[in-house]
Design an enzyme around this catalytic site. Structure first.
Site, mmCIF file in Angstrom:
data_model
loop_
_atom_site.group_PDB
_atom_site.id
_atom_site.type_symbol
_atom_site.label_atom_id
_atom_site.label_comp_id
_atom_site.label_asym_id
_atom_site.label_seq_id
_atom_site.Cartn_x
_atom_site.Cartn_y
_atom_site.Cartn_z
ATOM 1 N N VAL A 1 -12.307 -13.514 7.254
ATOM 2 C CA VAL A 1 -12.399 -12.119 6.835
ATOM 3 C C VAL A 1 -12.311 -11.256 8.077
ATOM 4 C CG1 VAL A 1 -13.765 -10.366 5.633
ATOM 5 C CG2 VAL A 1 -13.906 -12.770 4.913
ATOM 6 N N CYS A 2 -11.473 -10.239 8.034
ATOM 7 C CA CYS A 2 -11.371 -9.263 9.112
ATOM 8 C C CYS A 2 -11.047 -9.958 10.437
ATOM 9 C CB CYS A 2 -12.647 -8.436 9.154
ATOM 10 S SG CYS A 2 -12.487 -6.871 9.994
ATOM 11 N N THR A 3 -11.782 -9.645 11.504
ATOM 12 C CA THR A 3 -11.480 -10.238 12.799
ATOM 13 C C THR A 3 -11.932 -11.692 12.904
ATOM 14 O OG1 THR A 3 -13.496 -9.203 13.662
ATOM 15 C CG2 THR A 3 -11.419 -8.076 14.090
ATOM 16 N N ARG B 1 -15.311 -1.088 15.290
ATOM 17 C CA ARG B 1 -14.349 -2.101 15.713
ATOM 18 C C ARG B 1 -13.426 -1.535 16.752
ATOM 19 N NH1 ARG B 1 -14.301 -6.665 11.947
ATOM 20 N NH2 ARG B 1 -16.048 -6.248 10.652
#
Length: 210
Positions: free
Chosen positions: A99-101, A210
């Site tokens: 998920v995401c980074t 982020r």
């Protein structure tokens, strides 16, 4: 069905908790949140703690691996011990996801080389530096690897995964239980659609966020 969601300092909690709320409902699901050490793990804002009751080394296999992201994911790209743990678990999984980074961690482990993948919009260059091909989709399935874009897309990823694990009825029942019926008040939930003034309002990279 063993599901591992590793946690680390600097995690974005929704990256982990969004998929957890979907996947924990599946028949036979056992979800664990291992960390490097037992005890509280601070999130990326250093204002919320997740409690780890297992260490990474307590597990040598899993059916599903969900790797979340957050500010703390970036330094972990250089943590060989953690990346080797991902590789060991991946060798046993039916599905390895991010998920995401969290995709940067899969990439740093060498799992995305030559694959289409997605991530948070601020991490595209980092993802491609690991040999992945960024694609602007919310959820990308390639073989047994699934990547999700920023934060909330982890719920979408978990529902896609739930269907593959337990079928469409179980997946839709999980969706209903969390009443996931998005009707956002603004149409600015992706970088491509957000007005420039909204983009300019975001924290600068390297600051909080982020």
């Amino acid at each position: 069905m063993r599901i591992l969601i590793p946690v680390f300092p600097g995690i974005t909690t929704l990256d982990a908790i969004g998929p957890y709320e979907v996947l924990r409902q599946l028949p036979g699901a056992e979800v664990f949140f291992p960390a490097a050490d037992l005890g509280p793990v601070p999130d990326g804002a250093d204002s919320l703690r997740l409690s780890a009751t297992h260490r990474f080394d307590d597990f040598s296999s899993a059916d599903v691996l969900v790797v979340p992201g957050g500010p703390g994911a970036r330094p972990l790209q250089r943590d060989r011990a953690f990346l080797d743990w991902i590789l060991r678990i991946h060798a046993t999984t039916s599905w390895t996801t991010s998920v995401c980074t969290g995709s940067l961690l899969l990439g740093a482990a060498g799992l995305l080389r030559g694959l289409d993948a997605t991530t948070h919009f601020r991490a595209v260059a980092d993802l491609e530096a690991h040999g992945a091909r960024y694609t602007e989709e919310r959820v990308v399935v390639r073989g047994r690897v699934i990547t999700a874009a920023g934060v909330s897309s982890g719920i979408d990823m978990a529902l896609v995964l739930a269907e593959r694990l337990s079928g469409p009825v179980a997946a839709q029942a999980a969706q209903l239980m969390i009443e996931y019926d998005p009707r956002p008040p603004f149409d600015s939930g992706s970088y491509a659609k957000a007005p420039q003034e909204v983009r300019d309002y975001l924290p600068t990279p390297g600051g909080r966020g982020r």
